[in-house]
Scaffold this motif. Structure first.
Motif, PDB file in Angstrom:
ATOM      1  N   GLN A  12      65.562  21.213  31.212  1.00  0.00           N
ATOM      2  CA  GLN A  12      64.971  20.684  29.982  1.00  0.00           C
ATOM      3  C   GLN A  12      63.539  21.184  29.829  1.00  0.00           C
ATOM      4  OE1 GLN A  12      67.202  19.680  28.158  1.00  0.00           O
ATOM      5  NE2 GLN A  12      67.557  17.445  28.277  1.00  0.00           N
ATOM      6  N   GLN A  13      62.813  21.293  30.905  1.00  0.00           N
ATOM      7  CA  GLN A  13      61.429  21.787  30.836  1.00  0.00           C
ATOM      8  C   GLN A  13      61.409  23.242  30.399  1.00  0.00           C
ATOM      9  OE1 GLN A  13      59.546  20.869  34.684  1.00  0.00           O
ATOM     10  NE2 GLN A  13      58.300  19.327  33.560  1.00  0.00           N
ATOM     11  N   LYS A  16      62.193  23.295  26.767  1.00  0.00           N
ATOM     12  CA  LYS A  16      60.994  22.819  26.058  1.00  0.00           C
ATOM     13  C   LYS A  16      59.926  23.913  26.027  1.00  0.00           C
ATOM     14  CE  LYS A  16      57.693  18.961  26.002  1.00  0.00           C
ATOM     15  NZ  LYS A  16      56.496  19.805  25.930  1.00  0.00           N
ATOM     16  N   ASP A  20      58.423  25.730  22.811  1.00  0.00           N
ATOM     17  CA  ASP A  20      56.981  25.681  22.558  1.00  0.00           C
ATOM     18  C   ASP A  20      56.422  27.094  22.373  1.00  0.00           C
ATOM     19  OD1 ASP A  20      56.947  22.936  22.671  1.00  0.00           O
ATOM     20  OD2 ASP A  20      56.358  22.855  24.802  1.00  0.00           O
ATOM     21  N   GLU A  99      59.957  20.044  18.353  1.00  0.00           N
ATOM     22  CA  GLU A  99      59.652  19.356  19.597  1.00  0.00           C
ATOM     23  C   GLU A  99      60.924  19.198  20.407  1.00  0.00           C
ATOM     24  OE1 GLU A  99      57.842  15.672  18.524  1.00  0.00           O
ATOM     25  OE2 GLU A  99      55.885  16.585  18.081  1.00  0.00           O
ATOM     26  N   TYR A 100      60.704  19.144  21.686  1.00  0.00           N
ATOM     27  CA  TYR A 100      61.837  18.931  22.581  1.00  0.00           C
ATOM     28  C   TYR A 100      61.374  18.019  23.709  1.00  0.00           C
ATOM     29  CZ  TYR A 100      66.095  19.879  25.148  1.00  0.00           C
ATOM     30  OH  TYR A 100      67.284  19.724  25.818  1.00  0.00           O
ATOM     31  N   HIS A 101      62.159  16.952  23.906  1.00  0.00           N
ATOM     32  CA  HIS A 101      61.804  15.990  24.943  1.00  0.00           C
ATOM     33  C   HIS A 101      62.909  15.985  25.986  1.00  0.00           C
ATOM     34  CE1 HIS A 101      60.939  12.058  26.818  1.00  0.00           C
ATOM     35  NE2 HIS A 101      59.675  12.287  26.405  1.00  0.00           N
ATOM     36  N   GLU A 102      62.496  15.947  27.237  1.00  0.00           N
ATOM     37  CA  GLU A 102      63.477  16.026  28.293  1.00  0.00           C
ATOM     38  C   GLU A 102      64.512  14.901  28.236  1.00  0.00           C
ATOM     39  OE1 GLU A 102      60.325  16.142  28.533  1.00  0.00           O
ATOM     40  OE2 GLU A 102      59.697  17.965  29.586  1.00  0.00           O
ATOM     41  N   PHE A 106      66.202  17.481  21.169  1.00  0.00           N
ATOM     42  CA  PHE A 106      65.573  18.248  20.094  1.00  0.00           C
ATOM     43  C   PHE A 106      65.299  17.355  18.891  1.00  0.00           C
ATOM     44  CE2 PHE A 106      65.815  20.891  16.300  1.00  0.00           C
ATOM     45  CZ  PHE A 106      64.978  21.937  16.612  1.00  0.00           C
TER      46      PHE A 106
END
Length: 481
Positions: A12-13, A16, A20, A99-102, A106
């Motif tokens: 996920q990082q 992300k 980014d 944005e993407y959060h672990e 999305f």
């Protein structure tokens, strides 16, 4: 098999980080708002989709967020600029930060909205709706209906709480000309996504009582222009265009026409304008009636005057003809009188002659009748005299016989009565007290009464004793029983 193994978090990082790197700056994204929720904090959560062109198949979907601070600025800006409510179903151009959060995945963080894009899309949709209605052949159908000369029975589609409804009713029922209108409200939602279906339900209900109404009025008082999007809906416009009664709109929008304004029979700006339109129709008809009445009265008066003149002429002609007829009849009458007098005199002469002849005939007949009757009377007298004499002779003989018989019978009767009298006299002689006294008997009397018992007397009484040759008096000295 790749020996590199990543934890989910590491993966996920990396995702992300890649996002980014790729979307370090906000990007403009075209999408359709599928769902929209505003929570108590004022944050707006959106579900954005993209559908395949020509179909409703969703080919992309993602979540988006407009934080409360941004939403408080963007919503008024969008609505005042586009004239549309920021709501579900709109196609929008959004500036978003990817944005993407672990954990949450999305999403898009909305920073700005371009209302021009939405306006263009709505305009395109309106053009599509209008084109489709025209291709379906219904766009002018309601306009082709004939509005009654006086539209009095009105079905109203509106919200019961709308201020425009009360303005409409006040204007209509309190018109200065005192025209009477019959109204029936069919309540409907007049804004928002539920409005088209609610208005179509009201139209369906009115259709069941179609014969009771002259027209349908769709009115909506006040409100923002952004609430008018519901009146650009195809299905609603299709129903309005095909409705069998004329539809008059007054939805309070004085700038642009909505689609149902275009397909309606008559479009007015406001409910009050609709009421004035209906009143003006009735007034126009009333004025036409008044003009017809005046024209009719004028024609009647002209006809009466013309007929009056004709009648006077006819009366004059009739009077002249009558006078001529009277003169002719008087002449005929005089001739008839002369003829009648002549005929009467001739008739009387004939009657007198006939009467004289009849008199002579009657006199002769009378004389013959009298002579005959006298002769008959003489014959009857002779016969009667003969019969009378015979009857007298017969009666005389009978009388003589009766006299003889009476004489004989009287002599016999007298003789018998004399004999009977002699016998009675002998009997009387034998019982005569004097003769009895002469045969030695006496009669003792006291005070004029015969004494039949010693109990009638008492000592000292003066007794009278009658004998055959005299009377002796004695006094009773002693009585023996």
């Amino acid at each position: 098999m790749n020996d590199q193994q990543l934890s989910l978090y590491q993966l996920q990082q990396q995702v992300k980080g890649s996002l980014d790197d790729t979307f370090s700056m906000p990007v403009w994204v075209k999408a359709e708002i599928s769902e929209m929720t505003v929570n108590r904090s004022g944050h707006c959560y959106l579900d954005l989709i993209e559908t395949e062109s020509g179909t409703d198949t969703v080919i992309a979907r993602c979540r988006a967020t407009i934080w409360s601070y941004t939403f408080r600025m963007l919503k008024p800006y969008f609505e005042t600029t586009s004239g549309q409510t920021f709501t579900e179903g709109l196609k929008v151009l959004l500036q978003a930060k990817v944005e993407y959060h672990e954990v949450f995945g999305f999403s898009l963080n909305i920073r700005d909205i371009d209302p021009v894009y939405t306006l263009g899309d709505l305009a395109r949709q309106r053009r599509e709706i209008i084109r489709k209605l025209q291709e379906d052949g219904v766009f002018e159908m309601n306009k082709e209906l004939e509005l009654p000369l006086v539209t009095q029975r009105i079905a109203i589609i509106s919200s019961p709480t709308a201020a425009g409804l009360q303005d409409f009713l006040d204007q209509l029922h309190n018109n200065p000309h005192q025209f009477v209108f019959y109204t029936k409200l069919f309540p409907a939602v007049m804004q928002g996504t539920e409005a088209p279906r609610s208005i179509m339900n009201a139209l369906d209900l009115i259709f069941e009582y179609e014969d009771m109404f002259d027209a349908v009025v769709i009115i909506r008082g006040g409100g923002a222009q952004i609430d008018l999007a519901c009146f650009d809906q195809y299905e609603l416009a299709f129903n309005v265009a095909q409705f069998p009664l004329p539809v008059i709109t007054g939805i309070g929008h004085d700038k642009d026409d909505t689609v149902i304004d275009m397909v309606a029979h008559t479009r007015m700006k406001t409910p009050t304008a609709v009421a004035e339109f209906l009143i003006s129709g009735a007034l126009q008809f009333s004025q036409q009636l008044n003009e017809l009445e005046s024209h009719f009265i004028e024609l009647v008066n002209e006809q009466l005057e013309e007929n009056k003149n004709r009648l006077n002429d006819a009366a004059d002609l009739l009077s002249h003809l009558v006078n001529e007829m009277i003169v002719a009849q008087q002449n005929r009458l005089k001739i008839a009188q002369i003829q009648l007098a002549n005929r009467t005199e001739a008739f009387l002469k004939r009657q007198q002659s006939e009467l004289k002849q009849l008199t002579m005939g009657a006199k002769n007949k009378t004389n013959r009748f009298v002579t005959r009757q006298n002769h008959l009377l003489d014959q009857s007298g002779n016969k009667l005299n003969f019969v009378f004499r015979e009857q007298m002779l017969k009666s005389k003989n009978q009388l003589s016989q009766f006299q003889y018989l009476i004489k004989i019978r009287s002599t016999e009767t007298i003789r018998a009565e004399k004999k009977n009298l002699s016998s009675i006299q002998e009997k009387l002689r034998l019982v005569d007290p004097q003769n009895i006294l002469k045969r030695g008997y006496s009669l003792t009397m006291l005070n004029g009464k015969i004494v039949k018992s010693v109990r009638q007397i008492k000592e000292g009484d003066l007794l009278e004793t009658r004998l055959g040759d005299g009377t002796a008096e004695s006094t009773v000295d002693k009585i023996k029983h």
